[in-house]
Design a protein around this motif. Sequence first.
Motif, PDB file in Angstrom:
ATOM      1  N   ILE A 117      -9.790   9.776   1.023  1.00  0.00           N
ATOM      2  CA  ILE A 117     -10.493  10.053  -0.241  1.00  0.00           C
ATOM      3  C   ILE A 117     -10.508   8.810  -1.115  1.00  0.00           C
ATOM      4  CG2 ILE A 117     -10.407  11.384  -2.381  1.00  0.00           C
ATOM      5  CD1 ILE A 117      -9.191  13.696  -0.703  1.00  0.00           C
ATOM      6  N   CYS A 118      -9.361   8.145  -1.225  1.00  0.00           N
ATOM      7  CA  CYS A 118      -9.273   6.936  -2.046  1.00  0.00           C
ATOM      8  C   CYS A 118     -10.190   5.850  -1.484  1.00  0.00           C
ATOM      9  CB  CYS A 118      -7.817   6.461  -2.109  1.00  0.00           C
ATOM     10  SG  CYS A 118      -7.541   5.033  -3.192  1.00  0.00           S
ATOM     11  N   ASN A 119     -10.194   5.714  -0.161  1.00  0.00           N
ATOM     12  CA  ASN A 119     -11.034   4.711   0.498  1.00  0.00           C
ATOM     13  C   ASN A 119     -12.519   4.998   0.263  1.00  0.00           C
ATOM     14  OD1 ASN A 119     -11.461   2.413   2.115  1.00  0.00           O
ATOM     15  ND2 ASN A 119     -11.837   3.721   3.890  1.00  0.00           N
ATOM     16  N   GLU A 120     -12.910   6.286   0.338  1.00  0.00           N
ATOM     17  CA  GLU A 120     -14.302   6.661   0.088  1.00  0.00           C
ATOM     18  C   GLU A 120     -14.741   6.264  -1.318  1.00  0.00           C
ATOM     19  OE1 GLU A 120     -14.854  10.824   0.781  1.00  0.00           O
ATOM     20  OE2 GLU A 120     -14.299  10.656   2.903  1.00  0.00           O
ATOM     21  N   GLU A 121     -13.815   6.318  -2.254  1.00  0.00           N
ATOM     22  CA  GLU A 121     -14.115   5.968  -3.643  1.00  0.00           C
ATOM     23  C   GLU A 121     -14.035   4.462  -3.881  1.00  0.00           C
ATOM     24  OE1 GLU A 121     -11.406   8.196  -6.003  1.00  0.00           O
ATOM     25  OE2 GLU A 121     -12.320  10.112  -5.490  1.00  0.00           O
ATOM     26  N   GLY A 122     -13.729   3.710  -2.831  1.00  0.00           N
ATOM     27  CA  GLY A 122     -13.637   2.259  -2.978  1.00  0.00           C
ATOM     28  C   GLY A 122     -12.327   1.810  -3.595  1.00  0.00           C
ATOM     29  N   GLY A 123     -11.320   2.629  -3.461  1.00  0.00           N
ATOM     30  CA  GLY A 123     -10.046   2.307  -4.090  1.00  0.00           C
ATOM     31  C   GLY A 123      -9.024   1.728  -3.132  1.00  0.00           C
ATOM     32  N   ASP A 124      -7.940   1.261  -3.715  1.00  0.00           N
ATOM     33  CA  ASP A 124      -6.792   0.763  -2.957  1.00  0.00           C
ATOM     34  C   ASP A 124      -5.651   1.745  -3.183  1.00  0.00           C
ATOM     35  OD1 ASP A 124      -7.988  -1.635  -2.035  1.00  0.00           O
ATOM     36  OD2 ASP A 124      -7.670  -2.531  -4.014  1.00  0.00           O
ATOM     37  N   ILE A 125      -5.062   2.235  -2.088  1.00  0.00           N
ATOM     38  CA  ILE A 125      -3.991   3.215  -2.222  1.00  0.00           C
ATOM     39  C   ILE A 125      -2.639   2.548  -2.017  1.00  0.00           C
ATOM     40  CG2 ILE A 125      -3.984   3.979   0.192  1.00  0.00           C
ATOM     41  CD1 ILE A 125      -3.682   6.894  -1.074  1.00  0.00           C
ATOM     42  N   SER A 126      -1.687   2.934  -2.855  1.00  0.00           N
ATOM     43  CA  SER A 126      -0.292   2.498  -2.715  1.00  0.00           C
ATOM     44  C   SER A 126       0.515   3.735  -2.356  1.00  0.00           C
ATOM     45  CB  SER A 126       0.233   1.923  -4.026  1.00  0.00           C
ATOM     46  OG  SER A 126      -0.510   0.789  -4.388  1.00  0.00           O
ATOM     47  N   ILE A 127       1.363   3.615  -1.326  1.00  0.00           N
ATOM     48  CA  ILE A 127       2.165   4.750  -0.857  1.00  0.00           C
ATOM     49  C   ILE A 127       3.631   4.349  -0.877  1.00  0.00           C
ATOM     50  CG2 ILE A 127       2.654   6.227   1.143  1.00  0.00           C
ATOM     51  CD1 ILE A 127      -0.286   5.807   1.978  1.00  0.00           C
ATOM     52  N   TRP A 128       4.483   5.284  -1.299  1.00  0.00           N
ATOM     53  CA  TRP A 128       5.914   5.046  -1.256  1.00  0.00           C
ATOM     54  C   TRP A 128       6.589   6.300  -0.708  1.00  0.00           C
ATOM     55  CZ3 TRP A 128       3.044   5.696  -5.614  1.00  0.00           C
ATOM     56  CH2 TRP A 128       3.322   6.809  -6.399  1.00  0.00           C
ATOM     57  N   ASN A 129       7.725   6.099  -0.036  1.00  0.00           N
ATOM     58  CA  ASN A 129       8.489   7.199   0.548  1.00  0.00           C
ATOM     59  C   ASN A 129       9.663   7.542  -0.351  1.00  0.00           C
ATOM     60  OD1 ASN A 129       6.943   7.440   2.961  1.00  0.00           O
ATOM     61  ND2 ASN A 129       7.906   5.580   3.693  1.00  0.00           N
ATOM     62  N   GLU A 130       9.904   8.830  -0.495  1.00  0.00           N
ATOM     63  CA  GLU A 130      11.027   9.322  -1.291  1.00  0.00           C
ATOM     64  C   GLU A 130      12.218   9.604  -0.376  1.00  0.00           C
ATOM     65  OE1 GLU A 130      10.940   9.356  -4.477  1.00  0.00           O
ATOM     66  OE2 GLU A 130       8.814   9.242  -4.916  1.00  0.00           O
ATOM     67  N   ASP A 131      13.413   9.693  -0.953  1.00  0.00           N
ATOM     68  CA  ASP A 131      14.630   9.958  -0.184  1.00  0.00           C
ATOM     69  C   ASP A 131      14.612  11.326   0.490  1.00  0.00           C
ATOM     70  OD1 ASP A 131      15.657   7.496  -0.857  1.00  0.00           O
ATOM     71  OD2 ASP A 131      16.812   8.252  -2.551  1.00  0.00           O
ATOM     72  N   ASP A 132      13.880  12.292  -0.087  1.00  0.00           N
ATOM     73  CA  ASP A 132      13.866  13.648   0.470  1.00  0.00           C
ATOM     74  C   ASP A 132      12.845  13.832   1.587  1.00  0.00           C
ATOM     75  OD1 ASP A 132      11.470  13.640  -0.885  1.00  0.00           O
ATOM     76  OD2 ASP A 132      11.937  15.334  -2.182  1.00  0.00           O
ATOM     77  N   GLY A 133      12.191  12.739   2.028  1.00  0.00           N
ATOM     78  CA  GLY A 133      11.219  12.834   3.115  1.00  0.00           C
ATOM     79  C   GLY A 133       9.788  12.993   2.644  1.00  0.00           C
ATOM     80  N   SER A 134       9.582  13.240   1.361  1.00  0.00           N
ATOM     81  CA  SER A 134       8.225  13.330   0.837  1.00  0.00           C
ATOM     82  C   SER A 134       7.711  11.923   0.542  1.00  0.00           C
ATOM     83  CB  SER A 134       8.207  14.194  -0.429  1.00  0.00           C
ATOM     84  OG  SER A 134       8.943  13.560  -1.462  1.00  0.00           O
ATOM     85  N   ALA A 135       6.466  11.841   0.105  1.00  0.00           N
ATOM     86  CA  ALA A 135       5.878  10.542  -0.219  1.00  0.00           C
ATOM     87  C   ALA A 135       4.980  10.688  -1.443  1.00  0.00           C
ATOM     88  CB  ALA A 135       5.078  10.005   0.965  1.00  0.00           C
ATOM     89  N   GLY A 136       4.860   9.620  -2.191  1.00  0.00           N
ATOM     90  CA  GLY A 136       3.960   9.583  -3.329  1.00  0.00           C
ATOM     91  C   GLY A 136       2.860   8.575  -3.065  1.00  0.00           C
ATOM     92  N   PHE A 137       1.752   8.720  -3.798  1.00  0.00           N
ATOM     93  CA  PHE A 137       0.659   7.764  -3.643  1.00  0.00           C
ATOM     94  C   PHE A 137      -0.027   7.543  -4.980  1.00  0.00           C
ATOM     95  CE2 PHE A 137      -0.868  11.980  -2.507  1.00  0.00           C
ATOM     96  CZ  PHE A 137      -1.958  12.136  -3.355  1.00  0.00           C
ATOM     97  N   TYR A 138      -0.691   6.396  -5.068  1.00  0.00           N
ATOM     98  CA  TYR A 138      -1.436   6.018  -6.268  1.00  0.00           C
ATOM     99  C   TYR A 138      -2.724   5.362  -5.811  1.00  0.00           C
ATOM    100  CZ  TYR A 138      -2.616   3.614 -10.622  1.00  0.00           C
ATOM    101  OH  TYR A 138      -3.252   3.149 -11.720  1.00  0.00           O
ATOM    102  N   CYS A 139      -3.857   5.881  -6.281  1.00  0.00           N
ATOM    103  CA  CYS A 139      -5.152   5.314  -5.926  1.00  0.00           C
ATOM    104  C   CYS A 139      -5.715   4.583  -7.143  1.00  0.00           C
ATOM    105  CB  CYS A 139      -6.121   6.407  -5.478  1.00  0.00           C
ATOM    106  SG  CYS A 139      -7.747   5.761  -4.999  1.00  0.00           S
TER     107      CYS A 139
END
Length: 116
Positions: free
Chosen positions: A28-50
């Motif tokens: 979705i971020c790529n379709e919008e022409g964006g750059d996505i940043s992803i980080w992993n959390e200690d509990d196994g989940s992940a966050g992202f920022y577009c």
Amino acid sequence: GATDNWTGGCNADAYGSVDACLDVFSAICNEEGGDISIWNEDDGSAGFYCQNESEANQTIPTEAPALAAAPQGTPAPEPQPKPSTPWVPIGLGILGIVLLIGLLLPAVQKAREAAR
């Protein structure tokens, strides 16, 4: 266009796995022409920022169940803590039972011998 950045999070419940969820939002971020940043959390989940350049008044994607992306300035929802198993009370209970049996066994043996 106006800058329209968004953020969110993924856990194993979304799309069957964290990786599958991140793939959806990366696309979705790529379709919008964006750059996505992803980080992993200690509990196994992940966050992202577009971060992207998109048309003004564009709606923010909300395709992930219970993990809709939040507009910039709104904090990402906190991941739900995993319910903890009460290992300590269970272990102490078992230890207490073993100790009671260990203390009562000699008394029972003495009682049996005295009854002979």
